[in-house]
Design a protein around this motif. Structure first.
Motif, short mmCIF file in Angstrom:
data_model
loop_
_atom_site.label_atom_id
_atom_site.label_comp_id
_atom_site.label_asym_id
_atom_site.label_seq_id
_atom_site.Cartn_x
_atom_site.Cartn_y
_atom_site.Cartn_z
N ALA A 258 0.79 -0.77 -0.33
CA ALA A 258 -0.26 0.13 0.04
C ALA A 258 1.05 1.17 -0.29
O ALA A 258 0.18 2.34 -1.00
N ASN A 259 2.33 1.42 0.77
CA ASN A 259 2.80 2.04 0.73
C ASN A 259 3.45 2.99 -0.60
O ASN A 259 3.56 4.15 -1.26
N ALA A 260 3.43 1.67 -1.49
CA ALA A 260 4.58 2.15 -2.78
C ALA A 260 3.06 2.74 -3.83
O ALA A 260 3.51 3.53 -4.67
N LEU A 261 1.45 1.75 -3.63
CA LEU A 261 0.58 2.71 -4.23
C LEU A 261 0.60 3.91 -3.86
O LEU A 261 0.39 4.81 -4.98
N MET A 262 0.81 4.05 -3.13
CA MET A 262 0.25 5.46 -2.11
C MET A 262 1.06 6.62 -2.67
O MET A 262 0.86 8.13 -3.01
N HIS A 263 2.82 5.89 -2.79
CA HIS A 263 3.41 7.48 -3.05
C HIS A 263 3.48 7.78 -4.88
O HIS A 263 3.84 8.35 -5.05
N GLU A 264 2.32 6.01 -5.59
CA GLU A 264 2.85 6.49 -7.22
C GLU A 264 1.61 7.54 -7.41
O GLU A 264 1.20 7.50 -8.29
N GLU A 265 -0.09 7.25 -6.50
CA GLU A 265 -1.34 7.64 -7.31
C GLU A 265 -1.10 8.34 -6.47
O GLU A 265 -1.18 8.24 -4.89
N THR A 266 -2.61 9.58 -6.88
CA THR A 266 -3.46 10.21 -6.06
C THR A 266 -4.62 9.63 -5.85
O THR A 266 -5.53 9.48 -7.17
N PHE A 267 -5.16 9.67 -4.58
CA PHE A 267 -6.95 9.79 -4.47
C PHE A 267 -7.61 10.83 -3.53
O PHE A 267 -7.11 11.12 -2.85
N ASP A 268 -8.68 10.92 -3.90
CA ASP A 268 -9.00 11.79 -2.93
C ASP A 268 -9.46 11.45 -2.15
O ASP A 268 -9.36 12.29 -0.11
N VAL A 269 -9.79 10.02 -1.33
CA VAL A 269 -9.97 9.88 0.02
C VAL A 269 -8.97 8.34 -0.31
O VAL A 269 -8.72 7.62 -0.94
N VAL A 270 -8.34 8.61 1.06
CA VAL A 270 -7.29 6.91 1.22
C VAL A 270 -8.19 6.65 2.43
O VAL A 270 -8.25 7.30 3.45
N ASP A 271 -8.22 5.52 2.91
CA ASP A 271 -8.67 4.80 4.01
C ASP A 271 -7.80 3.48 4.00
O ASP A 271 -7.58 2.42 3.64
N VAL A 272 -7.11 3.91 5.79
CA VAL A 272 -6.20 2.92 6.10
C VAL A 272 -6.53 2.58 7.38
O VAL A 272 -6.74 3.24 8.56
N ASP A 273 -6.95 1.50 7.45
CA ASP A 273 -7.07 -0.02 8.72
C ASP A 273 -6.45 -0.84 8.66
O ASP A 273 -6.90 -2.07 8.35
N PRO A 274 -5.58 -0.72 8.98
CA PRO A 274 -4.68 -1.72 9.15
C PRO A 274 -4.93 -2.62 10.57
O PRO A 274 -6.02 -1.77 12.12
N PHE A 275 -4.18 -3.86 11.08
CA PHE A 275 -4.38 -4.32 12.52
C PHE A 275 -2.77 -3.71 13.09
O PHE A 275 -1.39 -3.62 12.71
N GLY A 276 -3.73 -3.31 14.33
CA GLY A 276 -2.22 -1.92 15.21
C GLY A 276 -2.90 -0.83 14.47
O GLY A 276 -3.37 0.09 14.18
N THR A 277 -1.20 -0.27 14.81
CA THR A 277 -0.52 1.46 14.62
C THR A 277 -0.86 1.25 12.86
O THR A 277 -0.30 0.22 11.87
N PRO A 278 -1.23 2.26 12.95
CA PRO A 278 -1.22 2.72 11.36
C PRO A 278 -0.16 3.79 10.96
O PRO A 278 -0.20 3.90 9.65
N ILE A 279 0.72 3.84 11.66
CA ILE A 279 1.99 5.29 11.75
C ILE A 279 2.87 4.42 10.07
O ILE A 279 3.43 5.59 9.99
#
Length: 391
Positions: free
Chosen positions: A129-150
């Motif tokens: 997901a980190n690679a994708l978010m550095h390459e593309e832009t989205f109006d809304v990004v939703d991060v819902d991981p197991f544990g810390t989102p940092i």
């Protein structure tokens, strides 16, 4: 196992311990979280339509991050930790151009099947997901991981143009119960206090505001809540150093006395903690930097409430939560009336009556969403006690 939420039905693996462990595909306990996310997406669309009809973005610098955006373009939504894909599927059902991303090939296949099973278009990506978010832009990004989102925070702010939605399930580090882990993950000093849920939410927002500010982004919380085992916040983005600085100014420290419950919030990034409580002389604990500002935009939160529909499985809970959150005072801590009364050896009264007593005595007061007996007020603990023991 088939699960229906809102207007969609998805297939999820049967799990005796759903919601436990790192390899979960579906957590039924998070239905409230997902229902509220759909309501937020609806409120955001209405907000965008309103801005377009007024002939202005109303979004400050955030619009400049995506200068070709217009009111007719389908907004892009990223479910960065897709698992079963239910978040992305529900976003697609709301008219968003949804992308589901996961590093697990089984999750990718399941998300793809769930989109197709609901006759919805959407993209499923087998990527980090980190690679994708550095390459593309989205109006809304939703991060819902197991544990810390940092570990996803930097990339989320690079990949979002309008809204970042973040869930944290590591409540023990957030609220200071696991102190060292909280310091490592959130670069702050958390404290395990009577208002632990609020401490956790404000530690989370503080870390996210500081992360966004590194990129000259203001990440303003427009809706936030702490519910049982997780904290969730929605951050509206605006570009520009000045806007980012204004939010950094909302960070600060809270001094807390465990003996007499004295509390004092001090804005600023330079800590100047008290050594001893000015009321009782006992040792003081200091937490920070935490977020001291509002955890929501009341107007947006009310719009989220209005966007909840009766077809949602948690509709009543969702509306009640939004209504309470919108009405909360922006005090950075809260109290529990039952705990206070037990401590003082007096009987508790109905919460509505207690809130009215505080207001009648000249103080601001509100209920909070953290529990049925929790409240916020600008009265100090001595003044609260005087109200609690009145005949």
């Amino acid at each position: 196992m088939r699960v229906t939420e809102g207007d969609v039905t998805v297939e999820v693996p049967e799990q005796a311990d759903a919601g436990v462990g790192e390899n979960v595909f579906f957590n039924p306990v998070q239905e409230l979280n997902r229902d509220l996310t759909v309501a937020v997406l609806r409120a955001l669309r209405e907000d965008e339509r309103s801005e377009s009809s007024n002939g202005a973005s109303g979004d400050g610098g955030a619009a400049s991050r995506e200068s070709d955006r217009d009111g007719d373009r389908t907004p892009r939504y990223l479910d960065a930790n897709a698992a079963s894909g239910i978040r992305g599927v529900r976003a697609a059902a709301e008219g968003y151009e949804a992308t589901c991303c996961d590093v697990d090939p089984d999750a990718v296949e399941l998300a793809r099947e769930n989109l197709a099973g609901n006759d919805l278009e959407g993209r499923v990506v087998h990527r980090d997901a980190n690679a994708l978010m550095h390459e593309e832009t989205f109006d809304v990004v939703d991060v819902d991981p197991f544990g810390t989102p940092i570990p996803f925070a930097d990339a989320a702010f690079r990949g979002a143009s309008r809204l970042v939605c973040i869930t944290a399930t590591d409540t023990a580090p957030l609220c200071g119960a696991h102190f060292e882990s909280g310091v490592r993950h959130y670069s702050t000093v958390p404290r395990n206090t009577e208002y632990h849920a609020e401490m956790g939410l404000r530690v989370l927002i503080s870390a996210l505001v500081r992360t966004a500010a590194r990129y000259d982004l203001a990440a303003e919380p427009v809706f936030s809540h702490a519910t049982k085992h997780y904290a969730r916040t929605y951050l509206r983005l605006e570009s520009g150093a000045r806007a980012a600085n204004a939010l950094v100014d909302e960070l600060g420290y809270v001094d807390h006395c465990e003996h007499c419950l004295f509390r004092e919030a001090t804005p600023g990034l330079i800590a100047d903690p008290l050594d001893w409580c000015p009321e009782c002389g006992e040792a003081i604990q200091t937490a920070g930097p935490i977020w001291l500002g509002r955890t929501c935009d009341p107007e947006f939160t009310e719009a989220v409430r209005d966007a909840v529909d009766d077809g949602m499985g948690t509709a009543e809970r969702a509306r009640d939560l939004c209504e309470t959150v919108a009405g909360e005072l922006d005090e950075p801590t809260h109290y529990d009336q039952h705990r206070l009364c037990k401590r003082w050896g007096v009987g508790a009264v109905a919460m509505d009556e207690f809130i009215e007593r505080l207001r009648a005595a000249g103080y601001s007061a509100s209920r909070t969403h953290y529990g049925g007996t929790t409240f916020k007020t600008d009265a100090d603990v001595t003044e609260i006690r005087a109200v609690a023991v009145e005949d």
